[in-house]
Enzyme design. Structure first.
Site, PDB file in Angstrom:
ATOM      1  N   PHE A 164      78.548  20.107 117.064  1.00  0.00           N
ATOM      2  CA  PHE A 164      79.490  20.303 115.959  1.00  0.00           C
ATOM      3  C   PHE A 164      79.588  21.819 115.734  1.00  0.00           C
ATOM      4  O   PHE A 164      78.576  22.514 115.728  1.00  0.00           O
ATOM      5  CB  PHE A 164      78.961  19.595 114.707  1.00  0.00           C
ATOM      6  N   ASP A 173      69.796  17.852 114.385  1.00  0.00           N
ATOM      7  CA  ASP A 173      70.863  17.612 113.421  1.00  0.00           C
ATOM      8  C   ASP A 173      71.093  16.098 113.382  1.00  0.00           C
ATOM      9  O   ASP A 173      71.510  15.502 114.382  1.00  0.00           O
ATOM     10  CB  ASP A 173      72.133  18.358 113.864  1.00  0.00           C
ATOM     11  N   ARG A 185      88.471   8.138 116.152  1.00  0.00           N
ATOM     12  CA  ARG A 185      87.070   7.808 115.838  1.00  0.00           C
ATOM     13  C   ARG A 185      87.015   6.646 114.852  1.00  0.00           C
ATOM     14  O   ARG A 185      87.723   6.640 113.842  1.00  0.00           O
ATOM     15  CB  ARG A 185      86.375   8.998 115.160  1.00  0.00           C
ATOM     16  N   TYR A 217      76.605  12.748 103.023  1.00  0.00           N
ATOM     17  CA  TYR A 217      77.900  12.177 102.615  1.00  0.00           C
ATOM     18  C   TYR A 217      78.483  11.215 103.643  1.00  0.00           C
ATOM     19  O   TYR A 217      79.550  10.670 103.424  1.00  0.00           O
ATOM     20  CB  TYR A 217      78.911  13.279 102.275  1.00  0.00           C
ATOM     21  N   LYS A 218      77.788  11.026 104.771  1.00  0.00           N
ATOM     22  CA  LYS A 218      78.317  10.086 105.775  1.00  0.00           C
ATOM     23  C   LYS A 218      77.657   8.715 105.574  1.00  0.00           C
ATOM     24  O   LYS A 218      77.986   8.012 104.626  1.00  0.00           O
ATOM     25  CB  LYS A 218      78.081  10.630 107.171  1.00  0.00           C
TER      26      LYS A 218
HETATM   27  C1  LIG Z   1      76.886  17.086 113.215  1.00  0.00           C
HETATM   28  C2  LIG Z   1      77.299  17.894 112.014  1.00  0.00           C
HETATM   29  N1  LIG Z   1      76.606  18.997 111.699  1.00  0.00           N
HETATM   30  C3  LIG Z   1      76.944  19.748 110.643  1.00  0.00           C
HETATM   31  C4  LIG Z   1      78.019  19.423 109.850  1.00  0.00           C
HETATM   32  C5  LIG Z   1      78.418  20.344 108.721  1.00  0.00           C
HETATM   33  O1  LIG Z   1      77.847  19.989 107.540  1.00  0.00           O
HETATM   34  P1  LIG Z   1      78.079  20.815 106.182  1.00  0.00           P
HETATM   35  O2  LIG Z   1      79.527  20.827 105.946  1.00  0.00           O
HETATM   36  O3  LIG Z   1      77.297  19.978 105.189  1.00  0.00           O
HETATM   37  O4  LIG Z   1      77.502  22.156 106.338  1.00  0.00           O
HETATM   38  C6  LIG Z   1      78.743  18.265 110.122  1.00  0.00           C
HETATM   39  C7  LIG Z   1      79.877  17.872 109.259  1.00  0.00           C
HETATM   40  O5  LIG Z   1      80.591  16.933 109.470  1.00  0.00           O
HETATM   41  C8  LIG Z   1      78.380  17.479 111.241  1.00  0.00           C
HETATM   42  O6  LIG Z   1      79.067  16.393 111.566  1.00  0.00           O
END
Ligand SMILES: Cc1ncc(COP(=O)(O)O)c(C=O)c1O
Length: 407
Positions: free
Chosen positions: A139, A208, A382, A233-234
């Site tokens: 990500f 992560d 998705r 939040y997911k």
């Molecule tokens: C795998 C992954 N890492 C990091 C993040 C970013 O998270 P944040 O916006 O809480 O920093 C996301 C957001 O969707 C994500 O899917």
């Protein structure tokens, strides 16, 4: 809207719809849907982006605002236990990621926690090492932050395909940053084996968990993970922008040296001393004043997990995604979509990603027909399956609607 005609020999809509009904009737988790507020007529397959609203959250949030803030005012830091919320909610979340108490602290965003974890990992790693291995398909925020953390700690980022990460690890590897589940493809990476490989060369792992926590067993303690971060939040349904979390394995806590040593992570914050002495335990991962409104909404959201086993959630997730793939094969004309999510259960998270032409327009059309998933560039539809509130009839309807769009 008429149903598509069944293809000869393949299961048709009537078969699949009645199978879905039977599967839902036999599903022991089906009753958990009542713990969520979802609009009628909507199939919600975007819980891997924003989880649905747990039914307990609105009343809790109203109480936090009206009584705890409105009436108790500043006394709530003690009387409503606001001050200790980050570690208390960390402990509430910990079983969902396989962590014993005292190792998870909630607060800040995933991005910020990743920064703490990566710089902290570099400071924990054996001296003299030069490399930070980073999931090449990560990500984006992880990649951006890894680049900065590496620059600050004198490491060099080496992008690696997680499937080949073990071979890339060596005596020069300081830190390994990997995603447990790939956000785009839904591929599940082998956390136990990759963590073992990193430990064998003395590297510090940072995982992560954004796309795995709440969807499948993680086993942070059991597999010897060093540090981990994730959002809430997911699949944890904490609400838009709800605080993220940082896991610091107990064995590293005394040595964990946060690059963001804010006053909330101080051993005695109200002593207001000029020098920094980190608090014991995961509390040293705290930075500044916690976001109480979001945090207490998350605390209430986690009640949706009362009595639920992550193993049962995983079993249902795999059954749902298998069934969805079967329905897609039956309803969508051949060649119009291609699953980029691994078929093997061992490599599948809790989503199905279908690549197709005009994916953005197809998803917009699906949403207009009441099936909410999302689009990821360049060509991915998705569909996230949250077993707490998604059923087999939802999977069937989503695939049937997709079939209509291509029909
Ligand atoms: C795998 C992954 N890492 C990091 C993040 C970013 O998270 P944040 O916006 O809480 O920093 C996301 C957001 O969707 C994500 O899917």
């Amino acid at each position: 809207m008429s149903d598509p005609q069944p293809t000869t020999g393949a299961p048709g809509p009537a078969d699949l719809a009645s199978r879905a009904e039977a599967l839902d009737a036999a599903d022991e988790l089906a009753k958990l849907r009542a713990r969520f507020t979802l609009p009628d007529g909507v199939v919600y397959l975007d819980g891997n982006s924003l989880g649905a609203l747990p039914a307990a959250v609105p009343d809790t949030t109203a109480d936090v605002v009206r009584r705890q803030w409105g009436e108790l005012l500043i006394r709530s830091w003690d009387e409503s236990n606001w001050w200790t919320a980050p570690e208390r909610i960390g402990d509430k979340l910990a079983p969902l990621v396989g962590a014993a108490p005292g190792q998870v602290v909630v607060g800040d965003s995933t991005s910020v926690n990743l920064f703490k974890a990566l710089v902290g990992a570099a400071r924990l790693a054996p001296p003299g090492r030069t490399q930070m291995l980073v999931d090449a398909n990560t990500f984006p925020t992880d990649g951006y932050i890894a680049a900065s953390a590496a620059r600050m700690t004198g490491l060099r980022v080496v992008p690696v395909d997680p499937a080949a990460a073990a071979q890339a690890m060596g005596e020069d590897t300081a830190v390994v940053l990997l995603n447990h589940v790939d956000y785009r493809t839904g591929r599940l990476h082998d956390l136990p084996a990759l963590t073992r490989a990193a430990r064998a060369v003395g590297a510090i792992t940072v995982w992560d968990l954004c796309h795995s926590a709440g969807a499948l067993p993680v086993g942070l303690d059991a597999h010897g993970v060093d540090l981990a971060v994730g959002c809430t939040y997911k699949y944890l349904n904490g609400g838009p922008g709800s605080p993220a979390y940082l896991y610091i394995a107990g064995r590293h806590q005394d040595a964990f040296d946060s690059p963001l040593p804010g006053w909330n992570g101080h051993a005695d914050p109200f002593a207001m001393t000029s020098g920094y002495t980190p608090a014991a335990g995961a509390v040293r991962g705290r930075v500044g004043t916690p976001d109480i409104l979001s945090m207490l909404a998350l605390e209430a959201a986690l009640d949706a997990w009362d009595g639920v086993s992550v193993e049962a959630v995983r079993a249902k997730s795999l059954a749902l995604t298998d069934f969805f793939l079967e329905c897609v094969a039956a309803y969508v004309p051949q060649g119009r979509v291609r699953s980029v999510t691994p078929a093997e259960h061992a490599h599948r998270g809790s989503q199905i990603s279908l690549s197709t032409d005009n994916a953005r327009e197809v998803m917009a059309e699906l949403i207009s027909r009441g099936v909410i998933g999302d689009f990821r560039a360049p060509d991915v539809l998705r569909f996230g399956f949250t077993p707490l509130y998604v059923g087999f009839a939802d999977a069937e309807r989503a695939a049937r609607t997709l079939g209509h769009i291509f029909g």
